[in-house]
Design an enzyme around this catalytic site. Structure first.
Site, PDB file in Angstrom:
ATOM      1  NE  ARG A 167      -3.780  -0.133   2.635  1.00 20.99           N
ATOM      2  CZ  ARG A 167      -4.956  -0.345   2.103  1.00 20.99           C
ATOM      3  NH1 ARG A 167      -5.588  -1.798   1.967  1.00 20.99           N
ATOM      4  NH2 ARG A 167      -5.856   0.527   2.256  1.00 20.99           N
ATOM      5  CE1 TYR A 212      -4.541   6.682  -3.290  1.00 25.69           C
ATOM      6  CE2 TYR A 212      -4.643   6.259  -0.895  1.00 25.69           C
ATOM      7  CZ  TYR A 212      -5.211   6.630  -2.222  1.00 25.69           C
ATOM      8  OH  TYR A 212      -6.499   7.491  -2.110  1.00 25.69           O
ATOM      9  CB  VAL A 266     -19.101   2.005   1.606  1.00 23.93           C
ATOM     10  CG1 VAL A 266     -20.492   2.314   1.141  1.00 23.93           C
ATOM     11  CG2 VAL A 266     -18.771   2.409   3.053  1.00 23.93           C
ATOM     12  N   GLY A 317     -16.094  -5.894  13.570  1.00 18.06           N
ATOM     13  CA  GLY A 317     -17.084  -4.934  13.313  1.00 18.06           C
ATOM     14  C   GLY A 317     -16.950  -3.604  14.032  1.00 18.06           C
TER      15      GLY A 317
HETATM   16  P1  NAD Z   1     -11.096   7.564  -9.180  1.00 14.91           P
HETATM   17  O1  NAD Z   1      -9.780   6.542  -9.636  1.00 14.91           O
HETATM   18  O2  NAD Z   1     -12.342   7.428  -9.642  1.00 14.91           O
HETATM   19  O3  NAD Z   1     -10.336   8.984  -9.818  1.00 14.91           O
HETATM   20  C1  NAD Z   1      -9.064   9.415 -10.036  1.00 14.91           C
HETATM   21  C2  NAD Z   1      -9.000  10.111 -11.432  1.00 14.91           C
HETATM   22  O4  NAD Z   1      -7.601  10.221 -11.595  1.00 14.91           O
HETATM   23  C3  NAD Z   1      -9.235   8.788 -12.490  1.00 14.91           C
HETATM   24  O5  NAD Z   1     -10.300   9.489 -13.349  1.00 14.91           O
HETATM   25  C4  NAD Z   1      -7.940   8.455 -13.018  1.00 14.91           C
HETATM   26  O6  NAD Z   1      -8.045   8.128 -14.529  1.00 14.91           O
HETATM   27  C5  NAD Z   1      -7.099   9.842 -13.056  1.00 14.91           C
HETATM   28  N1  NAD Z   1      -5.760   9.687 -12.864  1.00 14.91           N
HETATM   29  C6  NAD Z   1      -5.050   8.860 -12.584  1.00 14.91           C
HETATM   30  N2  NAD Z   1      -3.499   8.971 -12.684  1.00 14.91           N
HETATM   31  C7  NAD Z   1      -3.580   9.929 -13.488  1.00 14.91           C
HETATM   32  C8  NAD Z   1      -2.466  10.534 -14.205  1.00 14.91           C
HETATM   33  N3  NAD Z   1      -1.295  10.373 -14.026  1.00 14.91           N
HETATM   34  N4  NAD Z   1      -2.771  11.991 -14.797  1.00 14.91           N
HETATM   35  C9  NAD Z   1      -4.007  12.262 -14.961  1.00 14.91           C
HETATM   36  N5  NAD Z   1      -5.052  11.679 -14.478  1.00 14.91           N
HETATM   37  C10 NAD Z   1      -4.701  10.426 -13.519  1.00 14.91           C
HETATM   38  O7  NAD Z   1     -10.970   7.849  -7.785  1.00 14.91           O
HETATM   39  P2  NAD Z   1     -11.720   8.920  -6.818  1.00 14.91           P
HETATM   40  O8  NAD Z   1     -12.125   8.003  -5.822  1.00 14.91           O
HETATM   41  O9  NAD Z   1     -12.566   9.516  -7.573  1.00 14.91           O
HETATM   42  O10 NAD Z   1     -10.540   9.361  -6.018  1.00 14.91           O
HETATM   43  C11 NAD Z   1     -10.117  10.889  -6.455  1.00 14.91           C
HETATM   44  C12 NAD Z   1      -8.997  11.452  -5.413  1.00 14.91           C
HETATM   45  O11 NAD Z   1      -9.757  11.633  -4.042  1.00 14.91           O
HETATM   46  C13 NAD Z   1      -7.601  10.691  -5.562  1.00 14.91           C
HETATM   47  O12 NAD Z   1      -6.781  11.513  -5.394  1.00 14.91           O
HETATM   48  C14 NAD Z   1      -8.082   9.595  -4.183  1.00 14.91           C
HETATM   49  O13 NAD Z   1      -6.709   9.618  -3.788  1.00 14.91           O
HETATM   50  C15 NAD Z   1      -8.804  10.769  -3.244  1.00 14.91           C
HETATM   51  N6  NAD Z   1      -9.549   9.997  -2.219  1.00 14.91           N
HETATM   52  C16 NAD Z   1     -10.734   9.281  -2.461  1.00 14.91           C
HETATM   53  C17 NAD Z   1     -11.254   8.586  -1.411  1.00 14.91           C
HETATM   54  C18 NAD Z   1     -12.586   7.884  -1.729  1.00 14.91           C
HETATM   55  O14 NAD Z   1     -13.242   7.424  -0.843  1.00 14.91           O
HETATM   56  N7  NAD Z   1     -12.979   7.851  -2.889  1.00 14.91           N
HETATM   57  C19 NAD Z   1     -10.801   8.613  -0.209  1.00 14.91           C
HETATM   58  C20 NAD Z   1      -9.538   9.197   0.164  1.00 14.91           C
HETATM   59  C21 NAD Z   1      -9.082   9.914  -0.951  1.00 14.91           C
END
Ligand code: NAD
Ligand code: UDP
Length: 213
Positions: free
Chosen positions: A144, A147, A190, A209
């Site tokens: 992990r 990330y 979820v 849980g």
């Molecule tokens: P997602 O994977 O749906 O969206 C991420 C987007 O970034 C995608 O469209 C992907 O194609 C694009 N991407 C990836 N690498 C790229 C690159 N090198 N250049 C351009 N675009 C790129 O994920 P999400 O759930 O919408 O998450 C969005 C952001 O929020 C992320 O940064 C994620 O780490 C953060 N985040 C999300 C959550 C969650 O619960 N969804 C929780 C914590 C943090």
């Protein structure tokens, strides 16, 4: 009507990014959505394409980007373990080099810049729930780490650009979010519960849980 403000949403075709693009358009902003579609498809923003204030650009944020904007939201990064572990080196590059490029762009055009960070910056925390002041308990060499450590380094860059270059930054540590356009095989708790419920399968309880995340 356009407010005249131009907003860049990096990762704008993703789950959260596509909702953000929608919201910004509703508020009258011009939106430039930049995405390489690594973990999303154009379908997420298909309904916005006809809007004259919306522009979609295929671009990887690990490469420099020269555009003129007033605000930047950096959401570009695969968020689910299935996606970010597929090419871990690219995941770290996206968080670190992507942040440098978004910050360099913000510095040149004097734009406010937002970083989508994560609860994963706390790693495997020893305090529940985590206050913002907690520094985390993070493994730098595990599956992990690409990330978690990528996001931690991005936070460092954001705060150093603020201290060194006086940039206006916002960093939000997002916790598990769910909703429409989330990938059914996202692999997080979820969506797993929802998919299992829809299929009439037993729900997998993680641990005893009682966890809060
Ligand atoms: P997602 O994977 O749906 O969206 C991420 C987007 O970034 C995608 O469209 C992907 O194609 C694009 N991407 C990836 N690498 C790229 C690159 N090198 N250049 C351009 N675009 C790129 O994920 P999400 O759930 O919408 O998450 C969005 C952001 O929020 C992320 O940064 C994620 O780490 C953060 N985040 C999300 C959550 C969650 O619960 N969804 C929780 C914590 C943090
Ligand atoms: N950058 C970018 N778009 C810009 C300005 C900069 O993509 O409009 C990139 C640039 O290529 C550089 C990075 O952002 O690699 C960091 O820029 P900064 O000016 O902070 O650093 P420097 O160029 O001095 O290394």
């Amino acid at each position: 009507m356009s407010s005249g403000k131009r907003v860049l949403v990096a990762g704008g075709a993703g789950f959260l990014g596509s909702h953000l693009c929608e919201k910004l358009l509703t508020r009258g902003y011009d939106v430039l959505c930049v995405d390489n579609f690594f973990s999303s498809t154009r379908r997420n923003v298909e309904h916005l394409i006809e809007n004259p204030r919306f522009e979609l650009m295929r671009h990887d944020v690990t490469f420099p980007l020269y555009v003129e904007v007033d605000e930047i939201y950096n959401l570009a990064c695969p968020a689910s373990p299935v996606h970010y572990q597929f090419d871990p080196v690219q995941t770290t590059k996206t968080s670190v080099i992507g942040a440098i490029n978004m910050l360099g762009l913000a510095k040149r055009v004097k734009a406010k810049v937002f970083q989508a960070s994560t609860s994963e910056v706390y790693g495997d925390p020893s305090i529940h729930p985590q206050p913002e002041s907690y520094w985390g308990n993070v493994n730098p060499i595990g599956y992990r780490s690409c990330y978690d450590e990528g996001k931690r380094c991005a936070e460092t860059l954001f705060f150093d650009y603020r201290r060194q270059h006086n940039l206006q930054i916002k960093v939000a540590r997002i916790f598990n979010t769910y909703g429409p356009r989330m990938h059914p095989h996202d692999g997080r708790v979820v969506s797993n519960f929802i998919v299992q419920a829809l299929k009439g399968e037993d729900i997998t309880i993680y641990g005893d849980g009682s966890q809060t995340r």
